[in-house]
Scaffold this active site. Structure first.
Site, PDB file in Angstrom:
ATOM      1  N   LYS A 155      -4.270  -3.777   3.861  1.00 54.79           N
ATOM      2  CA  LYS A 155      -4.867  -4.064   3.609  1.00 54.79           C
ATOM      3  C   LYS A 155      -5.759  -5.624   4.346  1.00 54.79           C
ATOM      4  CE  LYS A 155      -2.787  -5.353  -0.879  1.00 54.79           C
ATOM      5  NZ  LYS A 155      -1.850  -5.617  -1.612  1.00 54.79           N
ATOM      6  N   LYS A 169      -4.226   2.195   0.298  1.00 57.15           N
ATOM      7  CA  LYS A 169      -4.649   0.835   0.605  1.00 57.15           C
ATOM      8  C   LYS A 169      -4.207   2.254   1.952  1.00 57.15           C
ATOM      9  CE  LYS A 169      -1.163  -0.719  -1.698  1.00 57.15           C
ATOM     10  NZ  LYS A 169      -1.109  -1.113  -2.669  1.00 57.15           N
ATOM     11  N   GLY A 177       9.129  -6.050 -12.976  1.00 62.08           N
ATOM     12  CA  GLY A 177       8.367  -5.024 -12.618  1.00 62.08           C
ATOM     13  C   GLY A 177       6.961  -5.425 -11.386  1.00 62.08           C
ATOM     14  N   LYS A 216       2.130  15.236 -10.836  1.00 63.03           N
ATOM     15  CA  LYS A 216       3.439  16.019 -10.852  1.00 63.03           C
ATOM     16  C   LYS A 216       3.648  16.435 -11.658  1.00 63.03           C
ATOM     17  CE  LYS A 216       4.722  13.243  -7.855  1.00 63.03           C
ATOM     18  NZ  LYS A 216       5.895  12.732  -6.165  1.00 63.03           N
ATOM     19  N   ASP A 238       1.689  -2.934   3.882  1.00 58.48           N
ATOM     20  CA  ASP A 238       1.112  -3.450   2.708  1.00 58.48           C
ATOM     21  C   ASP A 238      -0.181  -4.501   3.307  1.00 58.48           C
ATOM     22  OD1 ASP A 238       0.552  -2.782  -0.490  1.00 58.48           O
ATOM     23  OD2 ASP A 238      -0.446  -4.589  -0.032  1.00 58.48           O
ATOM     24  N   VAL A 253      -1.609   2.283 -13.842  1.00 60.55           N
ATOM     25  CA  VAL A 253      -3.551   1.895 -13.177  1.00 60.55           C
ATOM     26  C   VAL A 253      -3.901   2.967 -13.919  1.00 60.55           C
ATOM     27  CG1 VAL A 253      -5.225   1.143 -11.635  1.00 60.55           C
ATOM     28  CG2 VAL A 253      -3.128   0.385 -11.068  1.00 60.55           C
ATOM     29  N   VAL A 297      -7.519  -3.566  -2.063  1.00 53.66           N
ATOM     30  CA  VAL A 297      -7.257  -4.653  -1.110  1.00 53.66           C
ATOM     31  C   VAL A 297      -7.253  -6.519  -2.258  1.00 53.66           C
ATOM     32  CG1 VAL A 297      -7.778  -6.080   0.011  1.00 53.66           C
ATOM     33  CG2 VAL A 297      -8.485  -4.316   0.622  1.00 53.66           C
ATOM     34  N   GLU A 325       8.593  -2.661  -6.325  1.00 56.53           N
ATOM     35  CA  GLU A 325       8.927  -1.965  -6.587  1.00 56.53           C
ATOM     36  C   GLU A 325      10.793  -1.442  -6.332  1.00 56.53           C
ATOM     37  OE1 GLU A 325       6.522   0.672  -6.942  1.00 56.53           O
ATOM     38  OE2 GLU A 325       4.556  -0.365  -6.416  1.00 56.53           O
ATOM     39  N   GLY A 332      -1.290  -5.000 -10.768  1.00 59.78           N
ATOM     40  CA  GLY A 332      -1.664  -5.340 -12.514  1.00 59.78           C
ATOM     41  C   GLY A 332      -1.763  -4.138 -12.850  1.00 59.78           C
TER      42      GLY A 332
END
Ligand code: HSE
Length: 393
Positions: A196, A96, A178, A38, A192, A14, A123, A181, A295
Site C-alpha cells: 500500500k 494491492k 473475522g 473458482k 500488505d 467484497v 489502499v 485471515e 470489510g
C-alpha cells in the site's frame, strides 16, 4: 450516460458486497452481467445463471466494458487485467500486491489501450487516499504521507495496548472476530502495508518504489514488555507506514515499522480495524484522512466510487510522474529506534551509531539510540524474531 456492464472476478466478502449494493442502486447505471469464480459448487447469494468458472465468459464478451477484479491470487489477477485491457475494457481492482508489483506496466497498458485502471479500494479500504493525492494534492509540494494502512495489525496492536494481551492472544482474537485471515502473514509481517505504501508513494511524489526496497518489519516480535514501556512513557505502539521526501536531495525514505506514538497525537486515536493517514504538505501543513480500512461495505464503497467514476471516463494522471526520473529511496538518514530483547548475549549495541539509553533487567532489556538507515536494511536485524524494533516518533 453510458451503460456500464460489469464482469466481476471473485465473489468473496467484497464481491458479494458490490453485487448487493449495485442491486440497490440502479442510479449508478451499472449492472453485473457475469461473475467468474473458482468453485461453482459453493452456494452463493445471487442467481446461479450469473456465475461461471471460465474467465473468457467475461473477457471475450464484447458487451462487458468493465472488469472488477477482486481475487486474491496476484498472478491470476495480472493475467486477467492484461487481457481485459487488451480487449478494451476498463478495470477496477483492489489487489494491492499485484498493483504494487506491476504498477508501471499496468498504468502504461491502460494508456496504450485507452481505458481506465482504478484502484482506490487497494489502499485503506473506504479512505479516499489515492483520489485525494491525485486530484487535490497533485500540485502541492508534499513532504510526507504517514499512517496506519493495515486494519488487521491495528486491531491486534489495539488489543495488546489496551488489554495487555500477548501477540498470540491478540492475533487469535482478531481471527475470531473475522479481521485477520487464517494465514495472516502478509498483514502481520508488514507486506500488505508495504504494498500500500508503494502505491501511495507513486501517487504522492511520482516515484515508483519496489516493495522489496521498503524497509519493513512487522509486529510479530513485539512483547508485552514493550507495551509496558510504552505505557510508562505515554506512548502507544502502531505499525506506521511512512514515505518522507527530502526536497533538497530528492531522496525518499519509505518504511513500514512498529512505532511509539505519543498518546496525544492524532494517529494514536486510530484504533481497531480503522486506518488513518496524515498528509504533510508545504502549503496546507497537515491533513488527516480516517476511516474503515477493510470489510465488506467499506471496501465496496471504494470499488463503487471507482465504478461510478468510469461514467465520466476518469483516469489517474499521476502528474508528478516522470518516467525518466527514477526515485532514490532509503540511501541515507538515521532513525531513533528502541530495540527490546530477552537474550543478553545478543550483540544489539553494535547496530547503533549512538546509544542514548540502556536498560537491563533479568528477563528483558532495551537499548535506545540512533541507527543508520543502511543498518536497518540488514536482514539479520530486521528479520530477527528475538528483537523487538520500534521507531521513536
Ligand atoms: N488485510 C487488509 C487489512 C485488508 O487488514 O488492512 C484491507 O486491505
Amino acid at each position: 450516460m453510458k451503460k456500464l456492464n460489469i464482469g466481476l472476478f471473485g465473489f468473496g466478502v467484497v464481491g458479494e458486497g458490490i453485487y448487493k449494493v449495485l442491486e440497490e442502486k440502479p442510479q449508478l447505471n451499472a449492472t453485473i452481467k457475469k461473475i467468474v469464480i473458482k468453485d461453482l459448487s459453493k452456494p452463493r447469494n445471487a442467481p446461479s445463471e450469473l456465475f461461471s468458472d471460465n474467465a473468457d465468459d467475461i473477457l471475450e464478451d464484447d458487451e462487458i466494458n468493465v472488469v472488477v477484479e477482486l481475487i486474491s491470487e496476484s498472478d491470476a489477477a495480472h493475467a486477467i487485467i492484461v487481457k481485459a485491457f487488451d480487449k478494451g475494457k476498463h478495470v477496477v481492482s483492489a489487489n494491492k500486491k499485484l498493483i504494487a508489483e506491476h504498477h508501471k506496466e499496468l498504468l502504461e497498458l491502460q494508456y496504450k489501450n485507452n481505458v481506465s485502471f482504478l484502484y482506490e479500494a487497494s489502499v485503506c479500504g473506504s479512505v479516499p487516499i489515492i483520489r485525494n493525492l491525485e486530484e487535490y494534492f497533485d500540485n502541492d509540494l508534499l513532504n510526507y504521507v504517514s499512517g496506519i494502512v493495515n486494519g488487521t495489525t491495528n486491531y491486534i496492536l489495539t488489543k495488546m495496548a489496551k488489554e495487555n494481551e500477548s501477540y498470540q492472544d491478540a492475533l487469535k482474537a482478531a481471527q475470531d472476530s473475522g479481521f485477520a485471515e487464517a494465514d495472516p502473514t502478509a498483514d502481520v509481517e508488514g507486506f500488505d502495508a508495504a504494498s500500500k505504501l508503494a502505491i501511495i508513494t507513486l501517487h504522492a511524489y511520482g516515484k515508483k518504489i519496489d516493495v522489496k526496497d521498503v524497509i519493513r518489519k512487522g509486529i510479530m516480535s513485539l512483547q508485552v514488555q514493550d507495551f509496558k514501556y510504552a505505557k510508562e512513557k505515554g506512548y502507544t505502539i502502531k505499525l506506521i507506514a511512512n514515505s518522507t521526501i527530502n526536497h533538497q536531495t530528492g531522496e525518499i525514505n519509505s518504511t513500514v515499522l512498529p512505532t511509539f506514538v505519543k498518546l496525544n497525537k492524532t494517529i494514536a486515536l486510530v484504533n481497531n480495524e480503522y486506518n488513518g493517514v496524515l498528509i504533510g504538505s508545504s502549503l496546507s501543513d497537515e491533513q488527516f484522512l480516517y476511516g474503515k480500512g477493510a470489510g465488506r461495505f467499506p471496501t465496496s464503497s471504494a470499488v463503487l466510487s471507482d465504478i461510478s467514476a468510469l461514467n465520466y471516463d476518469y483516469k489517474y494522471s499521476i502528474r508528478k510522474y516522470d518516467e525518466k526520473e527514477e526515485g532514490v529511496f532509503n540511501q541515507s538518514g538515521q532513525l531513533k529506534v528502541y530495540i527490546g530483547f530477552k537474550d543478553k548475549n545478543l550483540d544489539v549495541v553494535s547496530y547503533f551509531d549512538e546509544v542514548e539509553e540502556r536498560y537491563e533487567s533479568p528477563d528483558y532489556s532495551h537499548i535506545i539510540g540512533k541507527i543508520d538507515i543502511n543498518t536497518l536494511k540488514n536482514k539479520e536485524l530486521i528479520e530477527n524474531p528475538n528483537l523487538s524494533l520500534i521507531v521513536l516518533d
